[in-house]
Design an enzyme around this catalytic site. Structure first.
Site, short mmCIF file in Angstrom:
data_model
loop_
_atom_site.label_atom_id
_atom_site.label_comp_id
_atom_site.label_asym_id
_atom_site.label_seq_id
_atom_site.Cartn_x
_atom_site.Cartn_y
_atom_site.Cartn_z
N MET A 114 1.02 1.44 1.24
CA MET A 114 0.76 0.09 1.66
C MET A 114 -0.72 -0.19 1.55
O MET A 114 -1.42 -0.03 2.51
CB MET A 114 1.23 -0.10 3.11
CG MET A 114 1.32 -1.50 3.60
SD MET A 114 -0.10 -2.57 3.85
CE MET A 114 -1.37 -1.64 4.55
N PRO A 115 -1.16 -0.49 0.36
CA PRO A 115 -2.58 -0.85 0.25
C PRO A 115 -2.86 -2.23 0.83
O PRO A 115 -2.04 -3.14 0.74
CB PRO A 115 -2.84 -0.85 -1.25
CG PRO A 115 -1.70 -0.12 -1.86
CD PRO A 115 -0.54 -0.33 -0.95
N LEU A 116 -4.03 -2.33 1.43
CA LEU A 116 -4.60 -3.63 1.81
C LEU A 116 -5.70 -3.87 0.80
O LEU A 116 -6.57 -3.02 0.62
CB LEU A 116 -5.16 -3.58 3.22
CG LEU A 116 -6.03 -4.78 3.65
CD1 LEU A 116 -5.23 -6.06 3.63
CD2 LEU A 116 -6.63 -4.52 5.02
N ILE B 38 4.86 1.44 -5.18
CA ILE B 38 5.07 0.92 -3.83
C ILE B 38 6.11 -0.19 -3.87
O ILE B 38 6.37 -0.76 -4.94
CB ILE B 38 3.75 0.39 -3.22
CG1 ILE B 38 3.22 -0.81 -4.02
CG2 ILE B 38 2.71 1.50 -3.12
CD1 ILE B 38 2.09 -1.56 -3.34
N PHE C 159 -7.80 -0.46 0.41
CA PHE C 159 -7.68 0.39 1.58
C PHE C 159 -6.26 0.95 1.58
O PHE C 159 -5.29 0.19 1.60
CB PHE C 159 -7.92 -0.41 2.87
CG PHE C 159 -9.26 -1.07 2.93
CD1 PHE C 159 -10.34 -0.43 3.53
CD2 PHE C 159 -9.47 -2.32 2.37
CE1 PHE C 159 -11.59 -1.03 3.59
CE2 PHE C 159 -10.71 -2.93 2.41
CZ PHE C 159 -11.78 -2.28 3.02
#
Length: 134
Positions: A1-3, A34, A72
């Protein structure tokens, strides 16, 4: 789960901004596998003169079309996976007219306990969400 945070200078249309976000997301989907709905982007436009992206000794200059990307995500991916992601992002952005020298990526890793998706709970820690595979 990238931000993903995307910072650009003002001057692009709403459609161009949406396309920037989408091609970056598509690169992450393709490289990291993802879920498609793990789409968390913050896109910020800045007045000219508020983004500084000078030459770091590599021998090229960036234009006002620079796209600053911060990713992130949870730690654990190999350096090869990260490099492949960087290349995929650049390739897709070049495909929509962003110059290669204007693609800047910063990558920040963290741990499952560093995320809360709502209600003040660390859902990876509480078990409400499964920790994503690397």
């Amino acid at each position: 789960m990238p931000l993903v945070r995307i910072d650009v200078n003002q001057g692009r249309s709403a459609e161009e901004l949406a396309t920037l976000s989408k091609v970056i997301h598509d690169a992450i989907l393709a490289e990291y596998g993802i879920p498609e709905r793990d789409y968390f982007h913050i896109l910020t436009e800045h007045p000219q003169g508020q983004i500084f992206a000078q030459d770091a000794g590599l021998g090229f200059e960036r234009s006002s079309g620079v796209v600053m990307i911060q990713i992130f995500t949870q730690g654990g991916r190999s350096q090869e996976a990260k490099q492949s992601l960087f290349a995929a992002i650049a390739e897709r952005l070049i495909g929509i007219g962003v110059a290669g020298e204007d693609v800047f990526v910063g990558y920040v890793e963290n741990a499952p306990g560093d995320w809360s998706f709502g209600f003040g709970r660390a859902q990876y820690v509480t078990g409400e969400l499964a920790v994503p595979a690397k």
